[in-house]
Design a protein around this motif. Structure first.
Motif, PDB file in Angstrom:
ATOM      1  N   TYR A  19       0.832  -1.201   0.000  1.00 44.76           N
ATOM      2  CA  TYR A  19       0.000   0.000   0.000  1.00 44.76           C
ATOM      3  C   TYR A  19       0.867   1.251   0.000  1.00 44.76           C
ATOM      4  O   TYR A  19       2.012   1.244   0.424  1.00 44.76           O
ATOM      5  CB  TYR A  19      -0.941  -0.001   1.207  1.00 44.76           C
ATOM      6  CG  TYR A  19      -0.236   0.042   2.546  1.00 44.76           C
ATOM      7  CD1 TYR A  19       0.034   1.255   3.165  1.00 44.76           C
ATOM      8  CD2 TYR A  19       0.140  -1.118   3.195  1.00 44.76           C
ATOM      9  CE1 TYR A  19       0.669   1.306   4.393  1.00 44.76           C
ATOM     10  CE2 TYR A  19       0.769  -1.081   4.422  1.00 44.76           C
ATOM     11  CZ  TYR A  19       1.037   0.130   5.015  1.00 44.76           C
ATOM     12  OH  TYR A  19       1.672   0.174   6.226  1.00 44.76           O
ATOM     13  N   ASP A  20       0.282   2.325  -0.498  1.00 42.84           N
ATOM     14  CA  ASP A  20       0.944   3.624  -0.480  1.00 42.84           C
ATOM     15  C   ASP A  20       0.328   4.411   0.672  1.00 42.84           C
ATOM     16  O   ASP A  20      -0.830   4.830   0.599  1.00 42.84           O
ATOM     17  CB  ASP A  20       0.723   4.350  -1.803  1.00 42.84           C
ATOM     18  CG  ASP A  20       1.429   5.697  -1.861  1.00 42.84           C
ATOM     19  OD1 ASP A  20       1.854   6.218  -0.802  1.00 42.84           O
ATOM     20  OD2 ASP A  20       1.555   6.242  -2.966  1.00 42.84           O
ATOM     21  N   ARG A  71       0.628   7.364   1.675  1.00 43.70           N
ATOM     22  CA  ARG A  71       0.177   8.730   1.335  1.00 43.70           C
ATOM     23  C   ARG A  71      -1.222   8.700   0.728  1.00 43.70           C
ATOM     24  O   ARG A  71      -2.053   9.553   1.039  1.00 43.70           O
ATOM     25  CB  ARG A  71       1.155   9.394   0.372  1.00 43.70           C
ATOM     26  CG  ARG A  71       2.515   9.680   1.015  1.00 43.70           C
ATOM     27  CD  ARG A  71       3.473  10.133  -0.016  1.00 43.70           C
ATOM     28  NE  ARG A  71       3.523   9.055  -1.026  1.00 43.70           N
ATOM     29  CZ  ARG A  71       4.449   8.910  -1.927  1.00 43.70           C
ATOM     30  NH1 ARG A  71       5.413   9.759  -2.007  1.00 43.70           N
ATOM     31  NH2 ARG A  71       4.418   7.912  -2.779  1.00 43.70           N
ATOM     32  N   GLN A  72      -1.487   7.713  -0.133  1.00 41.65           N
ATOM     33  CA  GLN A  72      -2.810   7.620  -0.744  1.00 41.65           C
ATOM     34  C   GLN A  72      -3.862   7.261   0.304  1.00 41.65           C
ATOM     35  O   GLN A  72      -4.969   7.809   0.285  1.00 41.65           O
ATOM     36  CB  GLN A  72      -2.820   6.579  -1.853  1.00 41.65           C
ATOM     37  CG  GLN A  72      -2.047   7.010  -3.078  1.00 41.65           C
ATOM     38  CD  GLN A  72      -1.963   5.905  -4.123  1.00 41.65           C
ATOM     39  OE1 GLN A  72      -1.964   4.731  -3.789  1.00 41.65           O
ATOM     40  NE2 GLN A  72      -1.882   6.298  -5.381  1.00 41.65           N
ATOM     41  N   ALA A 100      -4.493  10.317   2.415  1.00 37.48           N
ATOM     42  CA  ALA A 100      -5.288  11.305   1.671  1.00 37.48           C
ATOM     43  C   ALA A 100      -6.761  10.892   1.662  1.00 37.48           C
ATOM     44  O   ALA A 100      -7.653  11.733   1.837  1.00 37.48           O
ATOM     45  CB  ALA A 100      -4.760  11.444   0.239  1.00 37.48           C
ATOM     46  N   PHE A 101      -7.005   9.604   1.472  1.00 34.27           N
ATOM     47  CA  PHE A 101      -8.383   9.110   1.476  1.00 34.27           C
ATOM     48  C   PHE A 101      -9.029   9.329   2.844  1.00 34.27           C
ATOM     49  O   PHE A 101     -10.164   9.813   2.939  1.00 34.27           O
ATOM     50  CB  PHE A 101      -8.409   7.635   1.089  1.00 34.27           C
ATOM     51  CG  PHE A 101      -9.781   7.019   1.105  1.00 34.27           C
ATOM     52  CD1 PHE A 101     -10.781   7.481   0.268  1.00 34.27           C
ATOM     53  CD2 PHE A 101     -10.063   5.972   1.964  1.00 34.27           C
ATOM     54  CE1 PHE A 101     -12.048   6.902   0.278  1.00 34.27           C
ATOM     55  CE2 PHE A 101     -11.324   5.386   1.984  1.00 34.27           C
ATOM     56  CZ  PHE A 101     -12.318   5.857   1.144  1.00 34.27           C
ATOM     57  N   ALA A 138      -8.114   9.642  -4.803  1.00 35.28           N
ATOM     58  CA  ALA A 138      -7.598   8.868  -3.670  1.00 35.28           C
ATOM     59  C   ALA A 138      -8.456   7.631  -3.446  1.00 35.28           C
ATOM     60  O   ALA A 138      -7.948   6.551  -3.174  1.00 35.28           O
ATOM     61  CB  ALA A 138      -7.559   9.726  -2.404  1.00 35.28           C
ATOM     62  N   ALA A 149      -7.539   4.945  -5.918  1.00 32.77           N
ATOM     63  CA  ALA A 149      -6.299   4.266  -5.539  1.00 32.77           C
ATOM     64  C   ALA A 149      -6.561   3.266  -4.417  1.00 32.77           C
ATOM     65  O   ALA A 149      -6.033   2.153  -4.422  1.00 32.77           O
ATOM     66  CB  ALA A 149      -5.243   5.292  -5.118  1.00 32.77           C
TER      67      ALA A 149
END
Length: 125
Positions: free
Chosen positions: A38-39, A41-42, A45-46, A111, A114
């Motif tokens: 997983y990222d 940051r994404q 953001a979500f 987001a 993603a």
């Protein structure tokens, strides 16, 4: 004298490229970035988008409390020095369900798309 009726040896390059989305790039100077897992940051953001939507949406107080608690739990886990991947996945699924139940417009964001990819869930309802 050279016999020209015989094929002369030569080097031939054959490229077979299958592209599933995006565009193929060939040549020097290309860089490939692979992301496994997983990222954070994404996901962060979500979670932030869900929290912002929960603040502005007309929700009953008990529903707003559920959404905020789920998103804040995900943010807390992501901020940990060593986030537990299983817990991150579980919390992300909870935030996704909260957003899907109470804040469907949030699922149209980049987001969210993603996150849908990370969870392996369809974006549709």
């Amino acid at each position: 004298m050279t016999d020209t009726s015989q094929p002369q040896p030569s080097v031939q390059n054959t490229w077979n490229i299958t592209v599933h989305g995006g565009a193929p790039q060939m040549g020097q100077g290309n860089v490939q970035h692979n992301t496994f897992g997983y990222d954070p940051r994404q996901l962060a953001a979500f979670a932030s988008e869900v929290l912002a939507a929960a603040r502005s949406a007309e929700l009953p107080p008990q529903d707003r409390t559920v959404v905020r608690a789920d998103a804040e739990s995900l943010q807390t886990e992501l901020a940990a020095e060593e986030p537990d991947p299983d817990r991150v996945r579980s919390l992300t699924q909870r935030v996704w369900q909260s957003a899907r139940t109470y804040l469907p417009p949030v699922l149209a964001t980049g987001a969210a798309q993603a996150v849908a990819g990370f969870l392996g869930v369809p974006i549709g309802f």
